[in-house]
Design a protein around this motif. Structure first.
Motif, PDB file in Angstrom:
ATOM      1  N   ASN A 162      -9.083   2.922 -13.567  1.00 12.67           N
ATOM      2  CA  ASN A 162      -9.844   2.992 -12.318  1.00 12.67           C
ATOM      3  C   ASN A 162     -11.275   3.451 -12.585  1.00 12.67           C
ATOM      4  OD1 ASN A 162      -7.288   2.801 -10.500  1.00 12.67           O
ATOM      5  ND2 ASN A 162      -6.895   4.546 -11.854  1.00 12.67           N
ATOM      6  N   GLY A 211       0.834  -1.184   0.000  1.00 13.92           N
ATOM      7  CA  GLY A 211       0.000   0.000   0.000  1.00 13.92           C
ATOM      8  C   GLY A 211       0.872   1.237   0.000  1.00 13.92           C
ATOM      9  N   ARG A 261      -5.975  -2.817  -7.355  1.00 17.72           N
ATOM     10  CA  ARG A 261      -5.725  -1.846  -6.294  1.00 17.72           C
ATOM     11  C   ARG A 261      -7.023  -1.111  -5.949  1.00 17.72           C
ATOM     12  NH1 ARG A 261      -2.560   3.553  -8.385  1.00 17.72           N
ATOM     13  NH2 ARG A 261      -4.306   4.486  -9.532  1.00 17.72           N
ATOM     14  N   ASN A 301      -3.714   3.994  -1.249  1.00 14.28           N
ATOM     15  CA  ASN A 301      -3.846   2.969  -2.287  1.00 14.28           C
ATOM     16  C   ASN A 301      -3.327   1.612  -1.808  1.00 14.28           C
ATOM     17  OD1 ASN A 301      -3.025   5.457  -4.639  1.00 14.28           O
ATOM     18  ND2 ASN A 301      -4.973   4.396  -4.654  1.00 14.28           N
ATOM     19  N   PRO A 302      -4.154   0.758  -1.225  1.00 13.90           N
ATOM     20  CA  PRO A 302      -3.750  -0.636  -0.989  1.00 13.90           C
ATOM     21  C   PRO A 302      -3.790  -1.421  -2.305  1.00 13.90           C
ATOM     22  CG  PRO A 302      -5.988  -0.269  -0.236  1.00 13.90           C
ATOM     23  CD  PRO A 302      -5.478   1.073  -0.657  1.00 13.90           C
ATOM     24  N   ARG A 303      -2.938  -2.464  -2.435  1.00 14.07           N
ATOM     25  CA  ARG A 303      -2.864  -3.196  -3.697  1.00 14.07           C
ATOM     26  C   ARG A 303      -2.327  -4.602  -3.456  1.00 14.07           C
ATOM     27  NH1 ARG A 303       0.729   1.050  -3.762  1.00 14.07           N
ATOM     28  NH2 ARG A 303       2.895   0.448  -3.350  1.00 14.07           N
ATOM     29  N   ASN A 346       5.863  -2.572   0.345  1.00 17.17           N
ATOM     30  CA  ASN A 346       5.379  -3.816  -0.243  1.00 17.17           C
ATOM     31  C   ASN A 346       6.025  -5.005   0.458  1.00 17.17           C
ATOM     32  OD1 ASN A 346       3.977  -2.317  -2.283  1.00 17.17           O
ATOM     33  ND2 ASN A 346       5.871  -2.212  -3.481  1.00 17.17           N
TER      34      ASN A 346
END
Length: 280
Positions: free
Chosen positions: A207, A136, A169, A153-155, A272
């Motif tokens: 997105n 994120g 994401r 932004n988490p992914r 990450n």
């Protein structure tokens, strides 16, 4: 006796005078200005000159034909040599271009192989095929009109090929000092050309989401979609943890004008965690 002699002298004198008068009274005989012999000689000379001129003209004409034939032959030979030289030059250019292309191809392949060799020797296992990572990032951005907003932004991603990954994401934006906020979900892809402890990357994403603001009621839908481009660098922190910094911008942004979103570029800092198949 003296008288007779005198008389005879007078008679002779008269006879001579009469004869002389008779000779002078006859018209003179006409003589030609050019003799026939001279005319004949002139005619023969003119005939000989005419014949010589005709022969010389024939000789000159024959010489001109021969010279023209020689010039024509020389021109044909020159054209043939020029064509042959042109073919040889084209062939040389073609061969030179092919050789240059082969050299460039060999140099590029050598550089690629060198990068692959360095990646195989020193590259992190994070970027191998089959690696999964979750992470994120948080950051801030500046709208093109006014205000600053925060980004979260988490992914999660998966490496399909060495250095190439794709994932999903989520996103949350909140503009400071205003009521604007948005939620979004999207897909993204990244490529890491150099896969060492300090590595760069470039990526893109698509997105979709919904925006909210005080001037938009909860019953009204304010959907938006956007295409984002990003570039950044990742830094090795530990065996499975990497820290990254990136810049992101909207290549395309379709949003509700009432929300006043108008997002600009944004800087993000993230972390990450990599689940690798092999450990070094």
């Amino acid at each position: 006796m003296k008288t007779i002699l005198t008389t005879m002298g007078l008679l002779l004198a008269l006879t001579a005078a009469t004869f002389a008068q008779t000779e002078t009274s006859q018209p003179p005989e006409k003589k030609p200005l050019i003799k026939e012999e001279t005319k004949q000689e002139v005619r023969e000379g003119a005939r000989e000159v005419k014949e010589d001129v005709r022969e010389k003209a024939q000789e000159v004409k024959q010489d001109v034909r021969e010279k023209a034939q020689e010039v024509k032959q020389d021109v044909c030979e020159g054209v043939n040599r020029l064509e042959e030289n042109s073919r040889e030059t084209r062939q040389e250019i073609k061969e030179g271009t092919q050789e240059a292309g082969q050299r460039v191809k060999g140099e590029v392949e050598g550089e690629v192989n060198a990068v692959r060799s360095r990646n195989d020797q020193f590259g992190l296992p994070w970027f191998d095929q089959g690696t999964v990572f979750v992470g994120g990032s948080v950051g801030f951005g500046i709208g093109s009109n006014s205000g600053t907003y925060l980004v979260l932004n988490p992914r999660i991603g998966y490496f399909f090929q060495p250095g190439f990954m794709g994932g999903i994401r989520l996103g949350y934006d909140r503009r400071l000092s205003t009521s604007f906020r948005s939620n979004q979900v999207g897909v993204f892809a990244r490529y890491y050309p150099f896969r060492t402890r300090v590595s760069a990357f470039a990526g893109a994403g698509y997105n979709i989401g919904r925006e909210r603001a005080s001037n938009i009621s909860d019953n009204d839908k304010a959907p938006f979609n956007s295409i984002t481009l990003e570039a950044g660098a990742m830094f090795y922190a530990s065996r499975n943890v990497g820290i990254e910094a990136s810049l992101e911008t909207n290549y395309y942004d379709r949003s509700n004008p009432l929300a006043g979103r108008n997002r600009g570029g944004r800087a993000k800092l993230g972390i990450n965690y990599y689940f690798t198949r092999r450990v070094r």
